[in-house]
Write an enzyme that holds these catalytic residues in place. Structure first.
Site, PDB file in Angstrom:
ATOM      1  N   ASP A 168      21.682 -26.519 -33.175  1.00  7.32           N
ATOM      2  CA  ASP A 168      20.821 -25.676 -32.343  1.00  7.32           C
ATOM      3  C   ASP A 168      19.946 -24.749 -33.201  1.00  7.32           C
ATOM      4  O   ASP A 168      20.440 -24.092 -34.110  1.00  7.32           O
ATOM      5  CB  ASP A 168      21.711 -24.844 -31.405  1.00  7.32           C
ATOM      6  CG  ASP A 168      20.947 -24.275 -30.238  1.00  7.32           C
ATOM      7  OD1 ASP A 168      19.809 -23.797 -30.443  1.00  7.32           O
ATOM      8  OD2 ASP A 168      21.479 -24.306 -29.124  1.00  7.32           O
TER       9      ASP A 168
ATOM     10  N   THR B 282      16.960 -23.986 -25.195  1.00  3.99           N
ATOM     11  CA  THR B 282      18.041 -24.913 -25.530  1.00  3.99           C
ATOM     12  C   THR B 282      18.294 -25.982 -24.464  1.00  3.99           C
ATOM     13  O   THR B 282      18.294 -27.182 -24.769  1.00  3.99           O
ATOM     14  CB  THR B 282      19.338 -24.119 -25.768  1.00  3.99           C
ATOM     15  OG1 THR B 282      19.115 -23.231 -26.865  1.00  3.99           O
ATOM     16  CG2 THR B 282      20.500 -25.032 -26.098  1.00  3.99           C
TER      17      THR B 282
ATOM     18  N   TYR C 107      32.856 -27.525 -22.260  1.00  5.56           N
ATOM     19  CA  TYR C 107      32.191 -26.658 -23.231  1.00  5.56           C
ATOM     20  C   TYR C 107      33.052 -25.450 -23.585  1.00  5.56           C
ATOM     21  O   TYR C 107      33.546 -24.734 -22.713  1.00  5.56           O
ATOM     22  CB  TYR C 107      30.823 -26.172 -22.724  1.00  5.56           C
ATOM     23  CG  TYR C 107      30.164 -25.329 -23.790  1.00  5.56           C
ATOM     24  CD1 TYR C 107      29.687 -25.935 -24.945  1.00  5.56           C
ATOM     25  CD2 TYR C 107      30.102 -23.951 -23.687  1.00  5.56           C
ATOM     26  CE1 TYR C 107      29.146 -25.173 -25.975  1.00  5.56           C
ATOM     27  CE2 TYR C 107      29.559 -23.182 -24.710  1.00  5.56           C
ATOM     28  CZ  TYR C 107      29.080 -23.803 -25.851  1.00  5.56           C
ATOM     29  OH  TYR C 107      28.561 -23.054 -26.861  1.00  5.56           O
TER      30      TYR C 107
ATOM     31  N   ASP D 106      21.232 -21.390 -34.671  1.00  9.62           N
ATOM     32  CA  ASP D 106      20.614 -20.620 -33.589  1.00  9.62           C
ATOM     33  C   ASP D 106      21.192 -19.207 -33.468  1.00  9.62           C
ATOM     34  O   ASP D 106      20.442 -18.229 -33.389  1.00  9.62           O
ATOM     35  CB  ASP D 106      20.797 -21.386 -32.270  1.00  9.62           C
ATOM     36  CG  ASP D 106      20.138 -20.708 -31.100  1.00  9.62           C
ATOM     37  OD1 ASP D 106      18.902 -20.812 -30.971  1.00  9.62           O
ATOM     38  OD2 ASP D 106      20.850 -20.043 -30.314  1.00  9.62           O
TER      39      ASP D 106
ATOM     40  N   HIS E 228      19.033 -15.730 -33.891  1.00 14.08           N
ATOM     41  CA  HIS E 228      18.825 -14.718 -32.842  1.00 14.08           C
ATOM     42  C   HIS E 228      19.270 -13.336 -33.312  1.00 14.08           C
ATOM     43  O   HIS E 228      18.590 -12.341 -33.090  1.00 14.08           O
ATOM     44  CB  HIS E 228      19.660 -15.071 -31.604  1.00 14.08           C
ATOM     45  CG  HIS E 228      19.039 -16.104 -30.719  1.00 14.08           C
ATOM     46  ND1 HIS E 228      17.776 -15.968 -30.192  1.00 14.08           N
ATOM     47  CD2 HIS E 228      19.513 -17.301 -30.260  1.00 14.08           C
ATOM     48  CE1 HIS E 228      17.498 -17.025 -29.439  1.00 14.08           C
ATOM     49  NE2 HIS E 228      18.530 -17.858 -29.478  1.00 14.08           N
TER      50      HIS E 228
ATOM     51  N   ASP F 105      16.941 -28.752 -31.200  1.00 11.91           N
ATOM     52  CA  ASP F 105      16.222 -28.563 -29.939  1.00 11.91           C
ATOM     53  C   ASP F 105      14.939 -27.753 -30.091  1.00 11.91           C
ATOM     54  O   ASP F 105      13.979 -27.952 -29.365  1.00 11.91           O
ATOM     55  CB  ASP F 105      17.146 -27.914 -28.899  1.00 11.91           C
ATOM     56  CG  ASP F 105      17.858 -26.665 -29.425  1.00 11.91           C
ATOM     57  OD1 ASP F 105      17.793 -26.394 -30.647  1.00 11.91           O
ATOM     58  OD2 ASP F 105      18.502 -25.976 -28.616  1.00 11.91           O
ATOM     59  N   HIS F 106      14.923 -26.825 -31.041  1.00 20.26           N
ATOM     60  CA  HIS F 106      13.774 -25.919 -31.194  1.00 20.26           C
ATOM     61  C   HIS F 106      13.912 -25.157 -32.503  1.00 20.26           C
ATOM     62  O   HIS F 106      14.948 -25.250 -33.178  1.00 20.26           O
ATOM     63  CB  HIS F 106      13.709 -24.918 -30.027  1.00 20.26           C
ATOM     64  CG  HIS F 106      15.001 -24.182 -29.839  1.00 20.26           C
ATOM     65  ND1 HIS F 106      15.443 -23.211 -30.703  1.00 20.26           N
ATOM     66  CD2 HIS F 106      15.981 -24.323 -28.918  1.00 20.26           C
ATOM     67  CE1 HIS F 106      16.623 -22.769 -30.319  1.00 20.26           C
ATOM     68  NE2 HIS F 106      16.993 -23.437 -29.244  1.00 20.26           N
TER      69      HIS F 106
ATOM     70  N   HIS G 228      13.144 -17.916 -29.406  1.00 14.83           N
ATOM     71  CA  HIS G 228      12.415 -19.176 -29.222  1.00 14.83           C
ATOM     72  C   HIS G 228      12.152 -19.316 -27.738  1.00 14.83           C
ATOM     73  O   HIS G 228      12.662 -18.513 -26.940  1.00 14.83           O
ATOM     74  CB  HIS G 228      13.248 -20.347 -29.758  1.00 14.83           C
ATOM     75  CG  HIS G 228      14.616 -20.413 -29.147  1.00 14.83           C
ATOM     76  ND1 HIS G 228      14.898 -21.080 -27.971  1.00 14.83           N
ATOM     77  CD2 HIS G 228      15.798 -19.833 -29.523  1.00 14.83           C
ATOM     78  CE1 HIS G 228      16.180 -20.945 -27.678  1.00 14.83           C
ATOM     79  NE2 HIS G 228      16.761 -20.175 -28.601  1.00 14.83           N
TER      80      HIS G 228
HETATM   81 ZN   LIG Z   1      18.851 -23.851 -28.755  1.00 10.81          ZN
END
Ligand SMILES: [Zn+2]
Length: 464
Positions: free
Chosen positions: A44, A80, A164, A198, A202, A246-247, A345
């Site tokens: 991620d 995401t 998850y 990710d 952040h 994803d980004h 993002h």
């Molecule tokens: Zn993500």
């Protein structure tokens, strides 16, 4: 001679293109032959240019013996859940229905949040993820924490999956997946998700080199562990592995806040989703709310739903609210509180900072091959091709990706230019040679002329 040389080069190029296309057709006919299992991995928030800025020795080893795509244009909004569902469906967010981290569906009168109702299939059923298609083709699948993989989409979860839980380590996810692959040969597709880099991006922002170095070292160690596990379990040479994300991530700042309360009374609207793309549901007069928001800040664009640019493919779904607000890169939209993440993002998907990369390794892929770019929705038709299953309707293009494959007789632009230049050089050489030989012909007749002259000279004394 130059125009005829160009014509020859063009004819040579045309014939090569024809050969390539013929190769594709024959390959398509043989698509069902020798199918290897496929593992799709997402780290991620792995921004494309991290590859240039950080050492990442295991990842480099992985793609140096495989392929690398420097950056992918992902889908808007660059969040995401929308992008992970695009990777496994080949659809833009407006077509697969997972449009944001938080959504409101006015038809169902329900709200989706990645933290609450994400396992209700009703939000996901607008599309068919690739694991459902693989199972409908008679094979099995396995998933470790991929967004949506613990949801019974169209009444099917992956054959093997985990609920998850962010606390489950990367190593435990890999050990479960590789065990499923070894124990059950019918498993054709496996998908694996990991939350870094990710989280670190952040918390500290991508410009924090110290923290990003630590996070990316850990990600690279995880890639090394994955490779080692595949090797120790005899899977390394048999499985096709795609590693992507994803980004990306961009740096934010307390100095770049857009506070909606400074522009509009909060009682006039519901803020369905927040920064950097805010979804606004007006409670009163839509035009009034829009006019206030459109003049709110020079670093924020407001769009009526019908006027959202077509290139974003983010318009045709009831879950998109009447007004959306899009912050410029690095700016944060808040209602009133100064809650801020240093990295974020979700911004316009044309921004390079939002782009992830792709690397792949395995029997289907070329070795040491590199492409500059394609779209993330193109990965879905590539995976369908690798697995020998039919594509569902999608927004991707297999032809954008086929040069990654060892079976394709594919010439890249550099090769074509090289062959055209080479052909021109050969033609030029032949032309010069021809001119040289033609100019040599009068010279070779001179000895005869001189001999005749000498005969005349010799004759004269005899007559005398
Ligand atoms: Zn993500």
């Amino acid at each position: 001679m130059a125009p005829s040389g160009l014509m020859f080069a063009f004819a040579a190029w045309s014939s090569m293109v024809t050969i390539t296309q013929a190769g594709n057709e024959s390959h398509a006919r043989n698509a069902s032959a020798a199918i290897s299992p496929l593992l799709l991995v997402s780290f991620d928030g792995f921004r494309a240019d991290y590859l240039e800025k950080y050492p990442l020795p295991n990842l480099r080893e992985f793609y140096s013996d495989g392929v690398l795509v420097d950056h992918l244009t992902n889908v808007f909004i660059t969040k995401t859940f929308p992008n992970h569902y695009s990777l496994v469906t080949g659809l833009y967010a407006e077509s697969h229905g997972i449009l944001a981290s938080t959504m409101y569906d006015p038809v169902m009168n329900r709200t989706f949040s990645v933290h609450n109702h994400s396992i209700d299939a009703v939000w996901w059923n607008e599309a068919t993820p690739i694991w459902v298609s693989v199972q409908n083709s008679g094979y099995k699948t396995a998933a470790a924490m991929w967004p949506g993989s613990d949801v019974a989409i169209q009444n099917k979860t992956p054959t093997y999956f985990m609920k998850y839980d962010s606390k489950v380590s990367f190593r435990d996810r890999v050990l479960s997946l590789t065990d499923w692959l070894v124990r059950d040969e019918a498993v054709r597709l496996t998908v694996l998700y990991w939350e870094e880099p990710d989280n670190t991006g952040h918390t500290y922002g991508p410009d924090n080199v110290t923290e990003m170095t630590k996070a990316l070292k850990e990600v690279d160690d995880n890639i090394g562990f994955l490779m080692q596990q595949l090797k120790s379990k005899g899977l390394w040479d048999k499985i096709n592995v795609i590693v992507t994300s994803d980004h990306g991530m961009t740096q934010c700042s307390p100095d770049r806040l857009i506070q909606l309360d400074k522009c509009l009374n909060a009682s006039t609207y519901t803020l369905v989703d927040e920064t950097p793309v805010a979804a606004v549901l007006p409670r009163t007069n839509v035009s009034l709310v829009f006019n206030s928001l459109s003049k709110c800040h020079s670093h924020m664009k407001a769009y009526m739903k019908t006027d959202i640019p077509d290139r974003l493919h983010y318009k045709n779904n009831v879950r998109i609210q009447p007004i959306i607000l899009v912050a410029d890169e690095g700016w944060t939209i808040v209602q009133n509180e100064k809650h801020l993440r240093l990295g974020d993002h979700g911004y316009d998907n044309s921004l390079p900072s939002m782009h992830p990369f792709l690397a792949a390794h395995g029997p289907a892929f070329r070795k040491g091959y590199r492409l500059p770019h394609f779209n993330s929705v193109d990965i879905y038709p590539l995976m369908c091709h690798l697995l020998g299953i039919s594509e569902k309707p999608n927004n991707g293009s297999f032809s954008s990706t086929r040069c990654l494959l060892a079976s394709e007789s594919c010439l890249d632009l550099a090769s074509i230019i090289g062959i055209v230049i080479g052909s021109l050089m050969v033609l030029t050489t032949l032309t010069c040679l021809f001119i040289f030989i033609r100019n040599r012909v009068p010279n070779s007749s001179r000895p005869f002329a001189r001999l005749e002259l000498q005969e005349d000279d010799d004759d004269d004394p005899l007559i005398d």
